[in-house]
Design a protein around this motif. Structure first.
Motif, PDB file in Angstrom:
ATOM      1  N   ALA A  13       0.683  -1.304   0.110  1.00 23.72           N
ATOM      2  CA  ALA A  13      -0.088   0.133  -0.093  1.00 23.72           C
ATOM      3  C   ALA A  13       0.645   1.337   0.113  1.00 23.72           C
ATOM      4  O   ALA A  13       0.867   1.929   1.184  1.00 23.72           O
ATOM      5  CB  ALA A  13      -0.957  -0.178   1.240  1.00 23.72           C
ATOM      6  N   GLU A  14       0.872   1.706  -1.189  1.00 21.90           N
ATOM      7  CA  GLU A  14       2.182   3.029  -1.781  1.00 21.90           C
ATOM      8  C   GLU A  14       0.973   4.206  -0.568  1.00 21.90           C
ATOM      9  O   GLU A  14       2.534   4.680   0.308  1.00 21.90           O
ATOM     10  CB  GLU A  14       1.985   3.317  -2.308  1.00 21.90           C
ATOM     11  N   GLY A  45       2.338  -2.050  -6.712  1.00 22.12           N
ATOM     12  CA  GLY A  45       1.501  -1.617  -5.105  1.00 22.12           C
ATOM     13  C   GLY A  45       0.363  -1.909  -5.945  1.00 22.12           C
ATOM     14  O   GLY A  45      -0.808  -1.961  -6.845  1.00 22.12           O
ATOM     15  N   VAL A  46      -0.494  -1.758  -4.361  1.00 26.20           N
ATOM     16  CA  VAL A  46      -1.967  -2.437  -4.293  1.00 26.20           C
ATOM     17  C   VAL A  46      -2.517  -1.164  -5.476  1.00 26.20           C
ATOM     18  O   VAL A  46      -3.317  -0.894  -6.226  1.00 26.20           O
ATOM     19  CB  VAL A  46      -2.235  -1.913  -3.307  1.00 26.20           C
ATOM     20  N   SER A  47      -2.289   0.409  -5.710  1.00 32.25           N
ATOM     21  CA  SER A  47      -2.255   1.251  -7.131  1.00 32.25           C
ATOM     22  C   SER A  47      -2.301   1.268  -8.166  1.00 32.25           C
ATOM     23  O   SER A  47      -2.496   1.235  -8.860  1.00 32.25           O
ATOM     24  CB  SER A  47      -1.748   2.132  -6.532  1.00 32.25           C
ATOM     25  N   SER A  48      -1.675  -0.499  -8.627  1.00 26.56           N
ATOM     26  CA  SER A  48      -1.338  -1.023  -9.940  1.00 26.56           C
ATOM     27  C   SER A  48      -0.060  -0.185 -10.325  1.00 26.56           C
ATOM     28  O   SER A  48       0.553  -0.259 -12.009  1.00 26.56           O
ATOM     29  CB  SER A  48      -2.911  -1.089 -10.561  1.00 26.56           C
ATOM     30  N   MET A  49       0.581   0.891  -9.842  1.00 24.53           N
ATOM     31  CA  MET A  49       1.680   1.348 -10.312  1.00 24.53           C
ATOM     32  C   MET A  49       2.888   0.055  -9.780  1.00 24.53           C
ATOM     33  O   MET A  49       2.645  -0.455  -9.084  1.00 24.53           O
ATOM     34  CB  MET A  49       1.914   2.446  -9.544  1.00 24.53           C
ATOM     35  N   SER A  50       3.884   0.487 -11.292  1.00 22.89           N
ATOM     36  CA  SER A  50       4.813  -0.999 -10.895  1.00 22.89           C
ATOM     37  C   SER A  50       6.495  -0.047 -10.836  1.00 22.89           C
ATOM     38  O   SER A  50       6.444   1.030 -10.339  1.00 22.89           O
ATOM     39  CB  SER A  50       4.858  -1.577 -12.282  1.00 22.89           C
ATOM     40  N   TYR A  51       6.643  -0.875  -9.667  1.00 18.65           N
ATOM     41  CA  TYR A  51       8.561  -0.060  -8.806  1.00 18.65           C
ATOM     42  C   TYR A  51       9.672  -1.361  -9.578  1.00 18.65           C
ATOM     43  O   TYR A  51       9.525  -2.513  -9.458  1.00 18.65           O
ATOM     44  CB  TYR A  51       7.692  -0.188  -7.831  1.00 18.65           C
ATOM     45  N   VAL A  52      10.141  -0.662  -9.677  1.00 11.99           N
ATOM     46  CA  VAL A  52      11.893  -1.588  -9.342  1.00 11.99           C
ATOM     47  C   VAL A  52      12.583  -1.237  -8.260  1.00 11.99           C
ATOM     48  O   VAL A  52      13.313  -0.382  -8.624  1.00 11.99           O
ATOM     49  CB  VAL A  52      12.507  -1.672 -11.534  1.00 11.99           C
ATOM     50  N   PRO A  53      12.908  -2.467  -8.291  1.00 18.42           N
ATOM     51  CA  PRO A  53      13.289  -2.265  -6.822  1.00 18.42           C
ATOM     52  C   PRO A  53      15.217  -1.687  -6.695  1.00 18.42           C
ATOM     53  O   PRO A  53      15.414  -2.724  -7.459  1.00 18.42           O
ATOM     54  CB  PRO A  53      13.178  -3.903  -5.954  1.00 18.42           C
ATOM     55  N   PRO A  71       5.616  -1.548   4.451  1.00 16.59           N
ATOM     56  CA  PRO A  71       3.999  -0.538   4.171  1.00 16.59           C
ATOM     57  C   PRO A  71       3.408  -2.215   4.274  1.00 16.59           C
ATOM     58  O   PRO A  71       3.686  -3.327   4.746  1.00 16.59           O
ATOM     59  CB  PRO A  71       3.848  -0.402   3.061  1.00 16.59           C
ATOM     60  N   GLY A  72       1.787  -1.734   5.094  1.00 16.88           N
ATOM     61  CA  GLY A  72       1.107  -3.129   4.609  1.00 16.88           C
ATOM     62  C   GLY A  72       0.195  -3.061   3.297  1.00 16.88           C
ATOM     63  O   GLY A  72       1.437  -2.837   2.245  1.00 16.88           O
ATOM     64  N   GLY A  73      -0.226  -4.061   3.222  1.00 23.21           N
ATOM     65  CA  GLY A  73      -0.794  -5.255   2.031  1.00 23.21           C
ATOM     66  C   GLY A  73      -0.799  -6.031   2.419  1.00 23.21           C
ATOM     67  O   GLY A  73      -1.019  -7.284   3.217  1.00 23.21           O
ATOM     68  N   ILE A 101       3.243  -1.331   9.117  1.00 24.11           N
ATOM     69  CA  ILE A 101       1.526  -0.020   9.218  1.00 24.11           C
ATOM     70  C   ILE A 101       1.027  -1.679   8.530  1.00 24.11           C
ATOM     71  O   ILE A 101       1.100  -1.911   7.356  1.00 24.11           O
ATOM     72  CB  ILE A 101       1.696   1.439   8.667  1.00 24.11           C
ATOM     73  N   CYS A 102      -0.192  -1.214   9.128  1.00 19.87           N
ATOM     74  CA  CYS A 102      -1.356  -1.793   8.676  1.00 19.87           C
ATOM     75  C   CYS A 102      -0.858  -3.447   8.323  1.00 19.87           C
ATOM     76  O   CYS A 102      -1.042  -4.383   9.462  1.00 19.87           O
ATOM     77  CB  CYS A 102      -1.557  -1.582   6.647  1.00 19.87           C
ATOM     78  N   GLY A 103      -1.066  -4.119   7.403  1.00 21.33           N
ATOM     79  CA  GLY A 103      -0.765  -5.466   7.711  1.00 21.33           C
ATOM     80  C   GLY A 103       0.660  -6.200   7.942  1.00 21.33           C
ATOM     81  O   GLY A 103       1.107  -7.162   7.367  1.00 21.33           O
ATOM     82  N   GLY A 104       1.618  -5.405   7.539  1.00 22.45           N
ATOM     83  CA  GLY A 104       2.925  -5.716   7.736  1.00 22.45           C
ATOM     84  C   GLY A 104       3.456  -5.846   8.924  1.00 22.45           C
ATOM     85  O   GLY A 104       4.480  -6.647   8.975  1.00 22.45           O
TER      86      GLY A 104
END
Length: 189
Positions: A13-14, A45-53, A71-73, A101-104
């Motif tokens: 969850a960004e 991420g939950v927003s459907s945006m993609s990230y490269v770690p 983060p949660g998720g 945070i959250c589910g983290g």
């Protein structure tokens, strides 16, 4: 420059960490992302945006980092990931700041930390896939809990979460009450 490690994974969850990452003093701190995926693979991420770690889990040397942020998720697919548990546990055993945070916080439970501290999370015993790791007796019905070097928060409490993490790592003064006031109340500025 101090390094902060941020765990990102599919469904993270960004919005729960964007204030923290935005307010982090970029001159003093470097934010480094990692995932459990192979190098070059993206995380969505939950927003459907993609990230490269930045790093893979195999690249991490805990000694290089000041803190770990989770983060949660949807974390339950990661609860049995032994290398991730080992990294989380190493941060804890070295008394480094851990913020979840959250589910983290479920990942902290999988690493055996929640049996040793009080915490909060946006999870309940009705979330059955987490029951084996959550240690519900230690959960406080609070939006933010700090126990030892571990910060936990409910997902909707991302402003206070960010402020507490920023205080703990020294990015803002410890006595500054509302360092993210701009984000708390809308204004014309």
């Amino acid at each position: 420059m101090k390094k902060i490690l941020l765990f990102i994974y599919d469904s993270f969850a960004e919005f729960e960490i964007v204030l923290f990452t935005t307010a982090l003093n970029q001159e003093e701190f470097q934010l480094v992302t990692f995932s459990t995926k192979p190098a070059g693979e993206t995380v969505t991420g939950v927003s459907s945006m993609s990230y490269v770690p930045t790093l893979t889990i195999e690249d991490i040397d805990v000694n290089e980092f000041e803190a770990l942020v989770i983060p949660g998720g949807t974390t339950h697919p990661l609860l049995t990931h032994q290398p991730l548990q080992a990294i989380i546990r190493a941060f804890y055993d070295q008394h480094k700041t851990i913020a979840a945070i959250c589910g983290g916080p479920a990942l902290l439970g999988a690493a055996g930390i929640l049996q040793e501290i009080t915490f909060t999370a946006s999870l309940t015993p009705d979330d059955h896939e987490y029951n084996d790791v959550m240690h519900w007796d230690n959960k406080l019905e609070q939006m933010l809990v700090v126990d030892r070097q571990v910060i936990t928060a409910t997902g909707s409490n991302y402003v206070q979460f960010a402020e507490e993490v920023l205080r703990r790592i020294g990015s803002v003064p410890e006595d500054e009450q509302n360092p993210l006031q701009y984000f708390r109340e809308p204004s014309m500025n």
